[in-house]
Design a protein around this motif. Structure first.
Motif, PDB file in Angstrom:
ATOM      1  N   THR A  39       2.581  -3.670   6.150  1.00 18.12           N
ATOM      2  CA  THR A  39       2.676  -2.299   6.638  1.00 18.12           C
ATOM      3  C   THR A  39       4.101  -2.076   7.125  1.00 18.12           C
ATOM      4  OG1 THR A  39       2.071  -2.903   8.897  1.00 18.12           O
ATOM      5  CG2 THR A  39       0.264  -2.311   7.398  1.00 18.12           C
ATOM      6  N   TYR A  55      11.734   3.567   6.297  1.00 16.32           N
ATOM      7  CA  TYR A  55      11.390   4.755   5.514  1.00 16.32           C
ATOM      8  C   TYR A  55      12.618   5.317   4.804  1.00 16.32           C
ATOM      9  CZ  TYR A  55       6.686   5.139   7.479  1.00 16.32           C
ATOM     10  OH  TYR A  55       5.381   4.922   7.824  1.00 16.32           O
ATOM     11  N   ARG A  61      10.941   0.914   0.895  1.00 16.87           N
ATOM     12  CA  ARG A  61       9.777   1.772   1.109  1.00 16.87           C
ATOM     13  C   ARG A  61       8.798   1.625  -0.059  1.00 16.87           C
ATOM     14  NH1 ARG A  61       9.802   8.067   2.902  1.00 16.87           N
ATOM     15  NH2 ARG A  61       7.556   8.311   2.945  1.00 16.87           N
ATOM     16  N   THR A  62       9.318   1.653  -1.281  1.00 17.92           N
ATOM     17  CA  THR A  62       8.470   1.507  -2.469  1.00 17.92           C
ATOM     18  C   THR A  62       7.744   0.167  -2.464  1.00 17.92           C
ATOM     19  OG1 THR A  62       9.970   2.915  -3.730  1.00 17.92           O
ATOM     20  CG2 THR A  62       8.505   1.491  -5.000  1.00 17.92           C
ATOM     21  N   GLU A  65       4.956   0.093   0.170  1.00 24.31           N
ATOM     22  CA  GLU A  65       3.817   0.891  -0.293  1.00 24.31           C
ATOM     23  C   GLU A  65       3.055   0.174  -1.405  1.00 24.31           C
ATOM     24  OE1 GLU A  65       5.827   4.543  -1.201  1.00 24.31           O
ATOM     25  OE2 GLU A  65       5.628   5.277   0.869  1.00 24.31           O
ATOM     26  N   ARG A  68       1.178  -2.766   0.202  1.00 17.44           N
ATOM     27  CA  ARG A  68       0.117  -2.222   1.053  1.00 17.44           C
ATOM     28  C   ARG A  68      -1.052  -1.775   0.186  1.00 17.44           C
ATOM     29  NH1 ARG A  68       1.644   2.749   4.744  1.00 17.44           N
ATOM     30  NH2 ARG A  68       1.872   3.635   2.672  1.00 17.44           N
TER      31      ARG A  68
END
Length: 135
Positions: A39, A55, A61-62, A65, A68
């Protein structure tokens, strides 16, 4: 007139940025390798960076995600992404297991037939022996 030291400041900022990125990447790898949920909060805490900074990094960030999403799809499978079994691999393993079960079933039937014949011959020999003795 003072010397222009701005290049030293730019170089220091670049090194600090690279070091921060390497900590974040290492945190991602460690969380994934340990099978822990990936996370933004967990990565930020482990890398000692802010979530807002994460972020702001499109590639990181990719990746957060993506990892996750993998953990959400397979909550019981807490394995690193590189060690997770693909659907095609699972199908091949299932086919191999079914083939092996079929082979073992056929072998088991052959052995039962052989045992029945051997016991039948043994009983026939015993009956013949008893008749010869007259019992």
């Amino acid at each position: 007139m003072r010397a222009d030291n701005s290049q030293h400041i730019v170089n220091a900022a670049r090194r600090r940025s690279e070091y921060t990125r390497s900590r974040a990447i290492q945190a991602l790898r460690e969380l994934d390798a340990a099978g822990e949920p990936v996370t933004f909060e967990a990565v930020a805490k482990r890398a000692e960076v802010s979530r807002s900074w994460l972020y702001g990094q499109p590639d990181l960030r990719t990746e957060v995600e993506r990892l996750r999403a993998l953990h959400r799809r397979a909550p019981s499978a807490q394995l690193p992404a590189g060690q997770r079994t693909s659907d095609a691999s699972l199908l091949r393993r299932l086919e191999a297991a079914n083939t092996r079960v079929r082979q073992l079933t056929e072998e088991n039937q052959r052995l039962r037939t052989q045992l029945a014949r051997a016991l039948g011959e043994q009983r026939g020999d015993r009956i013949t022996t008893d008749r010869v003795r007259g019992t």
